[in-house]
Design a protein around this motif. Sequence first.
Motif, PDB file in Angstrom:
ATOM      1  N   CYS A 177      -3.788  -3.408  -0.777  1.00 46.69           N
ATOM      2  CA  CYS A 177      -3.083  -4.373   0.458  1.00 46.69           C
ATOM      3  C   CYS A 177      -3.596  -5.848   0.193  1.00 46.69           C
ATOM      4  CB  CYS A 177      -3.288  -3.662   1.555  1.00 46.69           C
ATOM      5  SG  CYS A 177      -1.996  -4.244   2.950  1.00 46.69           S
ATOM      6  N   ARG A 217       1.641  -0.669  -5.091  1.00 40.72           N
ATOM      7  CA  ARG A 217       2.085  -1.815  -6.184  1.00 40.72           C
ATOM      8  C   ARG A 217       1.850  -3.173  -5.639  1.00 40.72           C
ATOM      9  NH1 ARG A 217       6.167  -0.213  -9.724  1.00 40.72           N
ATOM     10  NH2 ARG A 217       5.665   1.875  -9.996  1.00 40.72           N
ATOM     11  N   ASN A 246      -6.052  -4.475   5.487  1.00 42.07           N
ATOM     12  CA  ASN A 246      -5.013  -5.173   4.964  1.00 42.07           C
ATOM     13  C   ASN A 246      -5.082  -6.448   4.232  1.00 42.07           C
ATOM     14  OD1 ASN A 246      -2.176  -4.298   6.727  1.00 42.07           O
ATOM     15  ND2 ASN A 246      -3.865  -3.627   7.472  1.00 42.07           N
ATOM     16  N   PRO A 279       0.729  -1.174   0.104  1.00 43.22           N
ATOM     17  CA  PRO A 279      -0.194   0.009  -0.055  1.00 43.22           C
ATOM     18  C   PRO A 279       0.893   1.269  -0.040  1.00 43.22           C
ATOM     19  CG  PRO A 279      -0.140  -1.155   2.193  1.00 43.22           C
ATOM     20  CD  PRO A 279       0.572  -2.002   1.246  1.00 43.22           C
ATOM     21  N   ARG A 280       1.960   1.216   0.548  1.00 41.62           N
ATOM     22  CA  ARG A 280       2.719   2.289   0.604  1.00 41.62           C
ATOM     23  C   ARG A 280       3.461   2.723  -0.834  1.00 41.62           C
ATOM     24  NH1 ARG A 280       6.093   1.536   6.182  1.00 41.62           N
ATOM     25  NH2 ARG A 280       4.206   1.628   7.461  1.00 41.62           N
ATOM     26  N   ALA A 309     -13.220   1.418   3.269  1.00 37.32           N
ATOM     27  CA  ALA A 309     -11.880   1.112   2.992  1.00 37.32           C
ATOM     28  C   ALA A 309     -11.559  -0.246   3.441  1.00 37.32           C
ATOM     29  CB  ALA A 309     -11.040   2.023   3.762  1.00 37.32           C
ATOM     30  N   TRP A 310     -11.085  -0.958   2.415  1.00 34.77           N
ATOM     31  CA  TRP A 310     -10.794  -2.592   2.834  1.00 34.77           C
ATOM     32  C   TRP A 310      -9.258  -2.583   3.376  1.00 34.77           C
ATOM     33  CZ3 TRP A 310     -14.434  -5.688   2.604  1.00 34.77           C
ATOM     34  CH2 TRP A 310     -15.518  -5.541   1.519  1.00 34.77           C
ATOM     35  N   ALA A 363       0.726  -0.757 -10.673  1.00 32.05           N
ATOM     36  CA  ALA A 363       0.371   0.354  -9.860  1.00 32.05           C
ATOM     37  C   ALA A 363      -1.090   0.404  -9.413  1.00 32.05           C
ATOM     38  CB  ALA A 363       0.681   1.671 -10.417  1.00 32.05           C
ATOM     39  N   ARG A 364      -1.258   0.544  -8.024  1.00 31.68           N
ATOM     40  CA  ARG A 364      -2.774   0.798  -7.687  1.00 31.68           C
ATOM     41  C   ARG A 364      -2.582   1.199  -6.107  1.00 31.68           C
ATOM     42  NH1 ARG A 364      -7.628   2.229  -8.632  1.00 31.68           N
ATOM     43  NH2 ARG A 364      -8.935   1.844  -6.660  1.00 31.68           N
ATOM     44  N   GLY A 365      -3.077   2.517  -5.998  1.00 32.01           N
ATOM     45  CA  GLY A 365      -3.000   3.262  -4.810  1.00 32.01           C
ATOM     46  C   GLY A 365      -3.435   2.591  -3.622  1.00 32.01           C
ATOM     47  N   ASP A 366      -2.850   2.281  -2.387  1.00 32.96           N
ATOM     48  CA  ASP A 366      -3.247   1.893  -1.231  1.00 32.96           C
ATOM     49  C   ASP A 366      -3.800   0.437  -1.445  1.00 32.96           C
ATOM     50  OD1 ASP A 366      -3.343   2.420   1.488  1.00 32.96           O
ATOM     51  OD2 ASP A 366      -5.383   2.487   1.550  1.00 32.96           O
ATOM     52  N   ASP A 413      -8.294  -2.860  -1.841  1.00 31.35           N
ATOM     53  CA  ASP A 413      -7.653  -1.510  -1.584  1.00 31.35           C
ATOM     54  C   ASP A 413      -8.500  -0.441  -0.839  1.00 31.35           C
ATOM     55  OD1 ASP A 413      -9.095   0.227  -2.965  1.00 31.35           O
ATOM     56  OD2 ASP A 413      -8.162  -0.051  -4.879  1.00 31.35           O
ATOM     57  N   GLY A 414      -7.777   0.360  -0.436  1.00 34.28           N
ATOM     58  CA  GLY A 414      -8.276   1.251   0.759  1.00 34.28           C
ATOM     59  C   GLY A 414      -9.372   2.432  -0.011  1.00 34.28           C
ATOM     60  N   GLN A 415      -9.475   2.270  -1.330  1.00 31.78           N
ATOM     61  CA  GLN A 415     -10.601   3.032  -1.967  1.00 31.78           C
ATOM     62  C   GLN A 415     -11.836   2.265  -2.030  1.00 31.78           C
ATOM     63  OE1 GLN A 415      -6.793   4.118  -2.502  1.00 31.78           O
ATOM     64  NE2 GLN A 415      -7.480   2.933  -4.151  1.00 31.78           N
TER      65      GLN A 415
END
Lengths: 356, 329
Positions: free
Chosen positions: A311, A291, A351, A287-288, A348-349, A306-309, A326-328
């Motif tokens: 996990c 990737r 970990n 998530p950081r 926000a999913w 690539a995909r933001g946040d 992911d967090g979205q």
Amino acid sequence: MRRRMFLAALAASGGMPLLSWADAGSPAFLAAAKEPSGGYALFGIGRSGAVLFRQPLPGRGHAATAHPTRPEAVAFARRPGTFALVLDCVTGASLARLTPPEGRQFNGHGAYSADGAVLYTSEVVAEGSEGRIGLWDAGRSYARIGEFASNGIGPHEIRRLPMSDMLVVANGGIQTDPLDRTPLNLDSMRPNLSYLSPEGVVEEVVELPDLAQNSIRHLALRSDGLVGFAMQWQGDLAEPVPLLGLHRRGEDPTLAWPADAEMFAMKGYAGSIAFAPGGQEVAITSPRGGRVQAFSPEGAPLWSVARGDVCGIGPAAGGDGFVITDGQGLVAGLAGGRIAPLAQAGLAWDNHLIAL
Amino acid sequence: MRSALVALFLLGALPAAADTAEAISDHVLPGYAEFARASTDLAGAAAQDCSAAPLKEPWNRAFDAWMGVAHLRLGPAEDGGRALAIAFWPDPKATGARQTAAMIAAADPALATPEGLAGASVAARGFYALERLLWGAPYGPGDYSCALVRGLAGDLAGLAEALAQDWGQPGSGGYADQLLSPGAEGNTRFLTPDESRQALFTQLITGLEFNADQRLGRPLGSFDKPRPERAEAIASGRSLRNVTLSVIALRDLARSLAGEHPATEAAFARAIALAQDLDDPVFAGVAEPASRLKVEILQQAIRAAQEAALAEVGGALGVGVGFNSADGD
């Protein structure tokens, strides 16, 4: 708890057949999430990415583990954890609540014995972060029935080897403040991967002496017993390090180095790991770095996206590749380095995405 | 966002438009165009004369231009490790220096070309490889170092050109369009406008963090063990200049993305003024308590700008740092 006993009593009286995973309305995954209200819940997710059930959690969740035969799972709190909830995966109802003994904290993960009679939980002694594996009677009341040492500091994920009762534990090596998550020993940490018998006898230990600051935290198992372990680098982020290791009992571990151009893409951090169905790809998420990197089971880099946040990751249910969260709020398929969105929830999913 | 707009309206000020589109048109694309221009100039100068002395000025201009976009670690800059190939720093194991030395020792003419270098390790390319040669051991026009300087400058110009091309102009189907058209057919990188905003916002926050933690934090080390030798670009004397230019560029990114917000503007203004007033070009002063304090104050000012931007810019955009990326487990 009450419902489970009721069902068990019905089953025992012959009034109702025992439920199996086939009756669970086919949730393919479990995942914890934060809701727009700010609350937390555990969700059952279908193969198509749709949410099938929701069970509120008393605090932020982390991971879960599924019972081998009954449609039942345990959701664990984020560490330092004070609760774990046993859920009926047909209805999402809460069957039991586990609380760690005085002076112990859950560390977010657990595993069942092969016959489903015992639940093993990853725990620390709050003072000093000495690792413990807690044992719970999953056959009846989920009563605490014992514990043994995890063979390290700060154990995180615990898994059971396929077709076996051997346990494998990622001892992350990080001692934390008992009140929060402040690390206290980054200069002297010594993580390891430990294989433990169901009685807690240490059968094999893997260490990476040259990478002592690489905290071994998460595990994925292939059906033949190959263990993938994902790491989080606590040293200088300017040093390129591998974040994925592969190990087979009795052999030396293989470290999976990313491609040159990808060497810092994960920002020293792998949050989750999974093998694809068939076991020919293993992927880690960051998530950081936003990737997902995939490798061959021999440790060679294959592709990255690539995909933001991002996990949560698990094997695709009945398909190729992986499913990511992911967090979205996205649930997506991921095969051959391409993302295919399945569903987007207003959540926000968290970990981990747990395949059932 | 709405409350900020209402507040500006009540004050009688017309807010300048600011969002993903403005960040791209006013900050990202002009920055990459300038970097491509400056590195093409450097490559042209090197092609004419590879001597070190006359190349230092165009090298510095290209590096100045890179500082305008170096914080944009997404999309084309991440493809194939381009940002690393342009500026491989920090490099705690001195991998780049070893590779440059090995290349000079091997003197392989095929490697000293943009084509050869495109396949070389990212640590052996870009600004720092050129710095090691231009500020390193003297060389003559017939030496391998001369050919290597030409090759490296051409490779750098190629990377800059590729970045500008891959971002493209709006409507050209490049990476800019992915940010501008979230959720469009085939666009799985960005699914909603908030995801685009968050991606750019993340560059702002991590860019400030990089200045505080790496450009300043590495030479600062600890009070008991300062590490002035770990500063960036010491040979060329650019350590402080890079911080100054980077923070100015990050302020411009914040403005183009979300307009001007009082605490963020004030924090940026203070950090930039401190950087411009600091008389310590390569942070050699970190080893002495009095001069060290000035570098620490600059570091704190950049962290204050990061805090202000997290609150105000993040608030205005309706995004924060990621749920999972902030978790750490």
